[in-house]
Design a protein around this motif. Sequence first.
Motif, PDB file in Angstrom:
ATOM      1  N   GLN A 125       0.819  -1.215   0.000  1.00  0.00           N
ATOM      2  CA  GLN A 125       0.000   0.000   0.000  1.00  0.00           C
ATOM      3  C   GLN A 125       0.856   1.270   0.000  1.00  0.00           C
ATOM      4  OE1 GLN A 125      -0.255  -2.628   2.000  1.00  0.00           O
ATOM      5  NE2 GLN A 125      -2.211  -3.506   1.413  1.00  0.00           N
ATOM      6  N   CYS A 126       2.128   1.177  -0.405  1.00  0.00           N
ATOM      7  CA  CYS A 126       3.042   2.319  -0.236  1.00  0.00           C
ATOM      8  C   CYS A 126       2.558   3.584  -0.961  1.00  0.00           C
ATOM      9  CB  CYS A 126       4.464   1.953  -0.661  1.00  0.00           C
ATOM     10  SG  CYS A 126       4.621   1.381  -2.354  1.00  0.00           S
ATOM     11  N   ALA A 127       1.878   3.431  -2.090  1.00  0.00           N
ATOM     12  CA  ALA A 127       1.439   4.617  -2.835  1.00  0.00           C
ATOM     13  C   ALA A 127       0.430   5.444  -2.036  1.00  0.00           C
ATOM     14  CB  ALA A 127       0.839   4.207  -4.182  1.00  0.00           C
ATOM     15  N   GLN A 128      -0.272   4.794  -1.097  1.00  0.00           N
ATOM     16  CA  GLN A 128      -1.275   5.514  -0.305  1.00  0.00           C
ATOM     17  C   GLN A 128      -0.697   6.094   0.985  1.00  0.00           C
ATOM     18  OE1 GLN A 128      -4.398   2.357   0.052  1.00  0.00           O
ATOM     19  NE2 GLN A 128      -3.310   1.717  -1.789  1.00  0.00           N
ATOM     20  N   LEU A 129       0.574   5.835   1.241  1.00  0.00           N
ATOM     21  CA  LEU A 129       1.166   6.267   2.508  1.00  0.00           C
ATOM     22  C   LEU A 129       2.097   7.462   2.298  1.00  0.00           C
ATOM     23  CD1 LEU A 129       1.708   2.725   4.000  1.00  0.00           C
ATOM     24  CD2 LEU A 129       0.183   4.484   4.915  1.00  0.00           C
ATOM     25  N   ALA A 130       1.534   8.538   1.801  1.00  0.00           N
ATOM     26  CA  ALA A 130       2.323   9.744   1.586  1.00  0.00           C
ATOM     27  C   ALA A 130       2.836  10.269   2.915  1.00  0.00           C
ATOM     28  CB  ALA A 130       1.477  10.809   0.895  1.00  0.00           C
ATOM     29  N   PRO A 131       4.117  10.642   2.988  1.00  0.00           N
ATOM     30  CA  PRO A 131       4.658  11.167   4.248  1.00  0.00           C
ATOM     31  C   PRO A 131       3.935  12.435   4.674  1.00  0.00           C
ATOM     32  CG  PRO A 131       6.403  10.831   2.610  1.00  0.00           C
ATOM     33  CD  PRO A 131       5.110  10.599   1.916  1.00  0.00           C
ATOM     34  N   ARG A 132       3.750  12.578   6.007  1.00  0.00           N
ATOM     35  CA  ARG A 132       3.073  13.761   6.564  1.00  0.00           C
ATOM     36  C   ARG A 132       4.051  14.791   7.095  1.00  0.00           C
ATOM     37  NH1 ARG A 132      -0.657  10.463   4.787  1.00  0.00           N
ATOM     38  NH2 ARG A 132      -2.711  10.544   5.743  1.00  0.00           N
ATOM     39  N   LYS A 133       5.313  14.376   7.299  1.00  0.00           N
ATOM     40  CA  LYS A 133       6.299  15.346   7.783  1.00  0.00           C
ATOM     41  C   LYS A 133       7.710  14.854   7.478  1.00  0.00           C
ATOM     42  CE  LYS A 133       6.444  13.386  12.392  1.00  0.00           C
ATOM     43  NZ  LYS A 133       6.454  13.521  13.813  1.00  0.00           N
ATOM     44  N   ARG A 134       8.676  15.774   7.613  1.00  0.00           N
ATOM     45  CA  ARG A 134      10.090  15.462   7.387  1.00  0.00           C
ATOM     46  C   ARG A 134      10.848  15.653   8.694  1.00  0.00           C
ATOM     47  NH1 ARG A 134      11.707  19.532   2.782  1.00  0.00           N
ATOM     48  NH2 ARG A 134      10.298  20.841   3.971  1.00  0.00           N
ATOM     49  N   ASN A 135      11.562  14.615   9.111  1.00  0.00           N
ATOM     50  CA  ASN A 135      12.364  14.694  10.336  1.00  0.00           C
ATOM     51  C   ASN A 135      13.852  14.866   9.998  1.00  0.00           C
ATOM     52  OD1 ASN A 135       9.972  14.210  11.611  1.00  0.00           O
ATOM     53  ND2 ASN A 135      10.502  12.164  12.346  1.00  0.00           N
ATOM     54  N   TRP A 136      14.588  15.392  10.958  1.00  0.00           N
ATOM     55  CA  TRP A 136      16.035  15.553  10.851  1.00  0.00           C
ATOM     56  C   TRP A 136      16.426  16.330   9.592  1.00  0.00           C
ATOM     57  CZ3 TRP A 136      19.195  14.730  14.834  1.00  0.00           C
ATOM     58  CH2 TRP A 136      18.744  13.880  15.857  1.00  0.00           C
ATOM     59  N   LEU A 137      15.708  17.407   9.337  1.00  0.00           N
ATOM     60  CA  LEU A 137      15.971  18.183   8.124  1.00  0.00           C
ATOM     61  C   LEU A 137      17.382  18.761   8.109  1.00  0.00           C
ATOM     62  CD1 LEU A 137      14.138  18.506   5.754  1.00  0.00           C
ATOM     63  CD2 LEU A 137      13.492  20.764   6.581  1.00  0.00           C
ATOM     64  N   ARG A 138      17.934  18.993   9.295  1.00  0.00           N
ATOM     65  CA  ARG A 138      19.255  19.629   9.325  1.00  0.00           C
ATOM     66  C   ARG A 138      20.354  18.722   8.750  1.00  0.00           C
ATOM     67  NH1 ARG A 138      20.401  18.205  15.452  1.00  0.00           N
ATOM     68  NH2 ARG A 138      18.202  18.581  15.691  1.00  0.00           N
ATOM     69  N   SER A 139      20.101  17.406   8.730  1.00  0.00           N
ATOM     70  CA  SER A 139      21.109  16.531   8.106  1.00  0.00           C
ATOM     71  C   SER A 139      20.669  16.046   6.729  1.00  0.00           C
ATOM     72  CB  SER A 139      21.422  15.341   9.015  1.00  0.00           C
ATOM     73  OG  SER A 139      20.241  14.641   9.342  1.00  0.00           O
ATOM     74  N   SER A 140      19.604  16.681   6.195  1.00  0.00           N
ATOM     75  CA  SER A 140      19.121  16.245   4.885  1.00  0.00           C
ATOM     76  C   SER A 140      20.106  16.624   3.794  1.00  0.00           C
ATOM     77  CB  SER A 140      17.763  16.878   4.591  1.00  0.00           C
ATOM     78  OG  SER A 140      17.909  18.264   4.396  1.00  0.00           O
ATOM     79  N   LEU A 141      20.092  15.865   2.716  1.00  0.00           N
ATOM     80  CA  LEU A 141      20.877  16.222   1.541  1.00  0.00           C
ATOM     81  C   LEU A 141      20.109  17.312   0.801  1.00  0.00           C
ATOM     82  CD1 LEU A 141      21.842  12.628   0.409  1.00  0.00           C
ATOM     83  CD2 LEU A 141      23.275  14.299   1.601  1.00  0.00           C
ATOM     84  N   PRO A 142      20.742  18.451   0.542  1.00  0.00           N
ATOM     85  CA  PRO A 142      20.007  19.584  -0.024  1.00  0.00           C
ATOM     86  C   PRO A 142      19.323  19.243  -1.348  1.00  0.00           C
ATOM     87  CG  PRO A 142      22.390  20.043   0.097  1.00  0.00           C
ATOM     88  CD  PRO A 142      22.150  18.758   0.818  1.00  0.00           C
ATOM     89  N   TRP A 143      19.940  18.378  -2.143  1.00  0.00           N
ATOM     90  CA  TRP A 143      19.349  18.063  -3.455  1.00  0.00           C
ATOM     91  C   TRP A 143      18.167  17.110  -3.350  1.00  0.00           C
ATOM     92  CZ3 TRP A 143      19.539  12.882  -3.957  1.00  0.00           C
ATOM     93  CH2 TRP A 143      20.613  12.197  -3.370  1.00  0.00           C
ATOM     94  N   ALA A 144      17.990  16.476  -2.165  1.00  0.00           N
ATOM     95  CA  ALA A 144      16.963  15.439  -2.047  1.00  0.00           C
ATOM     96  C   ALA A 144      15.586  15.996  -1.742  1.00  0.00           C
ATOM     97  CB  ALA A 144      17.363  14.450  -0.960  1.00  0.00           C
ATOM     98  N   GLN A 145      15.481  17.277  -1.399  1.00  0.00           N
ATOM     99  CA  GLN A 145      14.195  17.805  -0.954  1.00  0.00           C
ATOM    100  C   GLN A 145      13.307  18.300  -2.094  1.00  0.00           C
ATOM    101  OE1 GLN A 145      13.473  17.228   2.284  1.00  0.00           O
ATOM    102  NE2 GLN A 145      15.478  16.241   2.168  1.00  0.00           N
ATOM    103  N   ASN A 146      13.890  18.439  -3.288  1.00  0.00           N
ATOM    104  CA  ASN A 146      13.065  18.864  -4.416  1.00  0.00           C
ATOM    105  C   ASN A 146      13.637  18.305  -5.710  1.00  0.00           C
ATOM    106  OD1 ASN A 146      11.423  20.027  -6.261  1.00  0.00           O
ATOM    107  ND2 ASN A 146      12.040  22.152  -5.847  1.00  0.00           N
ATOM    108  N   VAL A 147      13.096  17.183  -6.139  1.00  0.00           N
ATOM    109  CA  VAL A 147      13.600  16.548  -7.361  1.00  0.00           C
ATOM    110  C   VAL A 147      12.599  16.675  -8.516  1.00  0.00           C
ATOM    111  CG1 VAL A 147      15.085  14.913  -6.137  1.00  0.00           C
ATOM    112  CG2 VAL A 147      12.710  14.294  -6.650  1.00  0.00           C
ATOM    113  N   SER A 148      11.500  17.405  -8.285  1.00  0.00           N
ATOM    114  CA  SER A 148      10.448  17.433  -9.311  1.00  0.00           C
ATOM    115  C   SER A 148      10.869  18.180 -10.570  1.00  0.00           C
ATOM    116  CB  SER A 148       9.165  18.044  -8.734  1.00  0.00           C
ATOM    117  OG  SER A 148       9.421  19.355  -8.292  1.00  0.00           O
ATOM    118  N   SER A 149      11.939  18.990 -10.491  1.00  0.00           N
ATOM    119  CA  SER A 149      12.361  19.717 -11.681  1.00  0.00           C
ATOM    120  C   SER A 149      13.361  18.925 -12.532  1.00  0.00           C
ATOM    121  CB  SER A 149      12.996  21.058 -11.278  1.00  0.00           C
ATOM    122  OG  SER A 149      14.158  20.821 -10.503  1.00  0.00           O
TER     123      SER A 149
END
Length: 134
Positions: free
Chosen positions: A103-127
Motif C-alpha cells: 500500500q506504499c502509494a497511499q502512505l504519503a509522508p506527513r512530515k520530514r524529520n532531521w531536516l538539518r542533516s538532509s541532503l540539499p538536493w533530495a528535498q526537491n527533485v520534481s524539476s
Amino acid sequence: MKVQGSCHCGQVTYEAEVDPESAHICNCTDCQMLTGSAFRVTVHAPRPAFRLLSGQPKVYVKIADSGARRRHSFCPNCGTPVHSSADTDDPASYSLRVGCLAQCAQLAPRKRNWLRSSLPWAQNVSSLPANDTQ
Ligand SMILES: [Zn+2]
Ligand SMILES: [Zn+2]
C-alpha cells in the motif's frame, strides 16, 4: 490501515495495521546510510497488530551517537529492511519501511524529520528530467 509487506526476495512477509498519519520521511544520516539512499520513509504499527507471516529477519542493533539503541530487522537473504523498534523483545510499536508495503502509494509522508542533516538536493527533485525506462 491494513498493510501487507514483503522483502525483495519474498522470504520475509508480514502484515500489520498502520497509522497513515504517522508516515514520515527521516533525513538522519543513519537512515541515509542504512538505506543507501537520500532518506527513509517510515510508518508506525502498534506491535500487537504486526504479524510475521514467513521468514526470520536478521537483527542489527544500531547504537546512536547518543547511546540510544535501536533494533533494525532485515531479510538475511536479500537485505531488504523490514522494520525497526526499541531494543526490547516487547516494543510498543514497529517502524515499518514504507517502500516494502503493498500500500506504499497511499502512505504519503506527513512530515520530514532531521531536516538539518538532509541532503540539499533530495528535498526537491520534481524539476529533474523524468525518464520512465531507466
Ligand atoms: Zn528477502
Ligand atoms: Zn533516520
